[in-house]
Design a protein around this motif. Structure first.
Motif, PDB file in Angstrom:
ATOM      1  N   TYR A 176       0.820  -1.213   0.000  1.00 26.47           N
ATOM      2  CA  TYR A 176       0.000   0.000   0.000  1.00 26.47           C
ATOM      3  C   TYR A 176       0.853   1.262   0.000  1.00 26.47           C
ATOM      4  O   TYR A 176       0.485   2.268  -0.603  1.00 26.47           O
ATOM      5  N   GLY A 177       1.987   1.213   0.675  1.00 23.43           N
ATOM      6  CA  GLY A 177       2.868   2.376   0.732  1.00 23.43           C
ATOM      7  C   GLY A 177       2.205   3.584   1.348  1.00 23.43           C
ATOM      8  O   GLY A 177       2.090   4.638   0.724  1.00 23.43           O
ATOM      9  N   ALA A 178       1.768   3.438   2.622  1.00 25.65           N
ATOM     10  CA  ALA A 178       1.081   4.535   3.300  1.00 25.65           C
ATOM     11  C   ALA A 178       2.084   5.551   3.825  1.00 25.65           C
ATOM     12  O   ALA A 178       3.039   5.202   4.521  1.00 25.65           O
ATOM     13  N   VAL A 179       1.882   6.811   3.475  1.00 21.81           N
ATOM     14  CA  VAL A 179       2.754   7.900   3.911  1.00 21.81           C
ATOM     15  C   VAL A 179       1.971   8.784   4.872  1.00 21.81           C
ATOM     16  O   VAL A 179       0.862   9.230   4.565  1.00 21.81           O
ATOM     17  N   THR A 180       2.542   9.022   6.053  1.00 22.93           N
ATOM     18  CA  THR A 180       1.912   9.908   7.037  1.00 22.93           C
ATOM     19  C   THR A 180       2.766  11.150   7.199  1.00 22.93           C
ATOM     20  O   THR A 180       3.990  11.059   7.373  1.00 22.93           O
ATOM     21  N   ILE A 181       2.133  12.311   7.150  1.00 23.48           N
ATOM     22  CA  ILE A 181       2.884  13.566   7.275  1.00 23.48           C
ATOM     23  C   ILE A 181       3.027  13.953   8.749  1.00 23.48           C
ATOM     24  O   ILE A 181       2.286  13.447   9.609  1.00 23.48           O
ATOM     25  N   ASP A 182       3.953  14.838   9.005  1.00 20.92           N
ATOM     26  CA  ASP A 182       4.108  15.390  10.346  1.00 20.92           C
ATOM     27  C   ASP A 182       3.040  16.463  10.521  1.00 20.92           C
ATOM     28  O   ASP A 182       3.163  17.573   9.986  1.00 20.92           O
ATOM     29  N   ASP A 183       1.975  16.130  11.260  1.00 21.82           N
ATOM     30  CA  ASP A 183       0.830  17.038  11.371  1.00 21.82           C
ATOM     31  C   ASP A 183       0.998  18.076  12.475  1.00 21.82           C
ATOM     32  O   ASP A 183       0.063  18.806  12.797  1.00 21.82           O
ATOM     33  N   THR A 184       2.198  18.157  13.058  1.00 24.44           N
ATOM     34  CA  THR A 184       2.435  19.182  14.081  1.00 24.44           C
ATOM     35  C   THR A 184       2.966  20.468  13.467  1.00 24.44           C
ATOM     36  O   THR A 184       3.172  21.458  14.159  1.00 24.44           O
ATOM     37  N   LEU A 238      -5.636   9.440  -1.264  1.00 27.65           N
ATOM     38  CA  LEU A 238      -5.825   9.878   0.120  1.00 27.65           C
ATOM     39  C   LEU A 238      -6.385   8.758   0.987  1.00 27.65           C
ATOM     40  O   LEU A 238      -7.276   8.007   0.575  1.00 27.65           O
ATOM     41  N   ILE A 239      -5.839   8.664   2.212  1.00 26.01           N
ATOM     42  CA  ILE A 239      -6.322   7.702   3.196  1.00 26.01           C
ATOM     43  C   ILE A 239      -7.054   8.440   4.310  1.00 26.01           C
ATOM     44  O   ILE A 239      -8.121   8.036   4.763  1.00 26.01           O
ATOM     45  N   SER A 240      -6.435   9.528   4.759  1.00 26.59           N
ATOM     46  CA  SER A 240      -7.001  10.345   5.841  1.00 26.59           C
ATOM     47  C   SER A 240      -6.504  11.773   5.648  1.00 26.59           C
ATOM     48  O   SER A 240      -5.713  12.038   4.735  1.00 26.59           O
ATOM     49  N   PRO A 241      -6.924  12.699   6.495  1.00 27.00           N
ATOM     50  CA  PRO A 241      -6.437  14.084   6.352  1.00 27.00           C
ATOM     51  C   PRO A 241      -4.925  14.235   6.514  1.00 27.00           C
ATOM     52  O   PRO A 241      -4.368  15.275   6.155  1.00 27.00           O
ATOM     53  N   ILE A 242      -4.245  13.193   7.071  1.00 29.06           N
ATOM     54  CA  ILE A 242      -2.797  13.323   7.272  1.00 29.06           C
ATOM     55  C   ILE A 242      -2.016  12.176   6.611  1.00 29.06           C
ATOM     56  O   ILE A 242      -0.810  12.060   6.839  1.00 29.06           O
ATOM     57  N   SER A 243      -2.666  11.351   5.809  1.00 26.20           N
ATOM     58  CA  SER A 243      -1.937  10.233   5.199  1.00 26.20           C
ATOM     59  C   SER A 243      -2.473   9.918   3.805  1.00 26.20           C
ATOM     60  O   SER A 243      -3.629  10.202   3.478  1.00 26.20           O
ATOM     61  N   PHE A 244      -1.597   9.324   2.980  1.00 23.93           N
ATOM     62  CA  PHE A 244      -1.976   8.936   1.632  1.00 23.93           C
ATOM     63  C   PHE A 244      -1.133   7.736   1.202  1.00 23.93           C
ATOM     64  O   PHE A 244      -0.108   7.421   1.811  1.00 23.93           O
ATOM     65  N   SER A 245      -1.593   7.083   0.157  1.00 25.64           N
ATOM     66  CA  SER A 245      -0.892   5.906  -0.373  1.00 25.64           C
ATOM     67  C   SER A 245      -0.176   6.278  -1.654  1.00 25.64           C
ATOM     68  O   SER A 245      -0.684   7.058  -2.457  1.00 25.64           O
ATOM     69  N   ILE A 246       1.040   5.685  -1.832  1.00 20.16           N
ATOM     70  CA  ILE A 246       1.775   5.879  -3.084  1.00 20.16           C
ATOM     71  C   ILE A 246       1.970   4.556  -3.828  1.00 20.16           C
ATOM     72  O   ILE A 246       2.709   4.475  -4.788  1.00 20.16           O
ATOM     73  N   GLY A 247       1.319   3.494  -3.358  1.00 20.10           N
ATOM     74  CA  GLY A 247       1.438   2.201  -4.024  1.00 20.10           C
ATOM     75  C   GLY A 247       2.507   1.319  -3.396  1.00 20.10           C
ATOM     76  O   GLY A 247       3.007   1.589  -2.303  1.00 20.10           O
ATOM     77  N   ASP A 248       2.857   0.260  -4.081  1.00 18.25           N
ATOM     78  CA  ASP A 248       3.730  -0.792  -3.555  1.00 18.25           C
ATOM     79  C   ASP A 248       5.134  -0.277  -3.204  1.00 18.25           C
ATOM     80  O   ASP A 248       5.864   0.214  -4.055  1.00 18.25           O
TER      81      ASP A 248
END
Length: 393
Positions: free
Chosen positions: A134-142, A177-187
């Motif tokens: 899935y390659g889930a990327v989470t940003i630094d939301d602070t 997009l997965i959530s307001p702070i994360s998204f997928s870029i694939g495998d």
């Protein structure tokens, strides 16, 4: 460079919608020649001319885009539209019919949208990237508000990622997009382990869009079960009904070499019968686009027919603004209309009395009187309104 072509002599009705004309022009000057000087004053860096001769096709090849701004014979429209499409020239057909109207856009089979919304690209700091299919990327939301502003289908690049350094190759990757702070870029399962850090930069990748010529999209405005979004979401199905009425008006012109006269009941009923025929035939053929149409409404179609010749300034200004924006979009900035846009303001006449006096006065306001009547025109003429902040822009 802008070249205009409108050889019709100025009429008294034109003064109600074209504020570059004056009473002295009526019956004496062509519309294009009468407005040229004032049009040119808008911007000294734009060269404005009137087209020589009357062979539009021979001149069209010299321009990036051809825009038709009033109702025109269907067969002539097809010739111009097909010529523009074949020669990679932008084409727009747009007209007002009283208090309704439309815009059709064709930017060819290979139009590239370089910037779909004109918004500034955003940058985020990366907090974690998962190593999986899935390659889930989470940003630094602070930092910086903490929420992703781009949407699924947009593109990003990475740099300064530690561990999973393969992402630092500068290649754009499409996100989901997965959530307001994360998204997928694939495998990402075949990449190195993520250790930390990383800067995410949104990038704009050109999007290729293909358009069909008017000859293919006049009788069939769109293919499939979903068409262009309506301007007014309270009027679902109105777009398709209006299109039936517009087709009927053009068929009337093809037969009579003229559009219906203002408030001529007999001519309007002829358009109504044609529109019903088109509507019922498309329903019987079970074509996709007509299935989205609202129930046939005689009042709407009759209003289209009765006021097809009318042009009033607020509607012209509204539609003119839209068309001007579409011309800019030929450059690749912003997302063009999905071929067709329809609108109407029939709610503005819904409460008028059936016996409204629409007797024409032979004045510059006749088109307005034809729609709203003499009583409202008198009230408008006697009104004194001071508007602040509604000027140049």
């Amino acid at each position: 460079e802008v070249t205009i072509y409108d050889p019709s002599l100025v009429t008294i009705n034109d003064l109600g919608s074209n504020f570059y004309l004056s009473p002295e022009d009526v019956g004496k000057k062509r519309r294009d020649e009468a407005v040229l000087a004032k049009l040119a004053e808008l911007n000294p860096y734009v060269h404005c001319t009137v087209m020589d001769g009357d062979d539009i096709l021979s001149k069209a090849k010299d321009y990036s885009i051809v825009v038709i701004t009033e109702l025109m014979d269907k067969e002539q429209l097809y010739k111009i539209s097909d010529f523009c499409h074949q020669n990679k020239i932008g084409f727009i057909y747009s007209a007002t019919l009283g208090i309704t109207g439309f815009t059709f856009v064709d930017f060819g089979e290979e139009h590239y949208i370089r910037d779909k919304n004109g918004e500034e690209c955003k940058t985020y700091l990366c907090r974690i990237i998962t190593k999986d299919t899935y390659g889930a990327v989470t940003i630094d939301d602070t930092i910086g508000g903490g929420k992703i502003t781009f949407s699924s289908g947009d593109w990003v690049t990475f740099k300064e990622v530690k561990g999973m350094t393969e992402l630092n190759d500068g290649k754009p990757r499409q996100v989901k997009l997965i959530s307001p702070i994360s998204f997928s870029i694939g495998d990402t399962s075949n990449l190195s382990d993520y250790e930390g850090g990383g800067i995410i930069e949104q990038v704009k990748v050109p999007i290729k869009v293909s358009y069909a010529p008017l000859s293919q999209r006049f009788e069939t405005p769109y293919v499939g079960k979903k068409g262009p979004d309506p301007i007014d979401f309270s009027k679902f199905g109105r777009n398709e009904l209006l299109h039936c009425a517009f087709l009927a008006v053009h068929e009337y012109h093809l037969q009579h070499k003229a559009f219906p006269e203002l408030n001529n009941d007999a001519q309007a009923n002829e358009v109504l019968a044609k529109a019903k025929e088109i509507y019922n035939k498309k329903k019987a053929e079970n074509v996709d686009w007509i299935q989205n149409a609202q129930e046939f409404d005689d009042k709407i179609v009759l209003a289209v027919a009765k006021w097809a010749r009318a042009e009033i300034s607020p509607i012209c200004a509204f539609l003119g603004g839209i068309v001007a924006q579409e011309i800019v979009k030929l450059t690749g900035k912003y997302t063009p209309i999905n071929q067709w846009l329809w609108f109407d303001f029939y709610e503005s006449v819904a409460n008028l009395k059936p016996d409204t006096d629409r007797t024409l006065k032979g004045s510059r306001y006749d088109d307005q009187i034809a729609i709203y009547g003499n009583e409202i025109q008198k009230k408008l003429s006697e009104a004194n309104i001071f508007m602040i902040g509604a000027g140049a822009l």
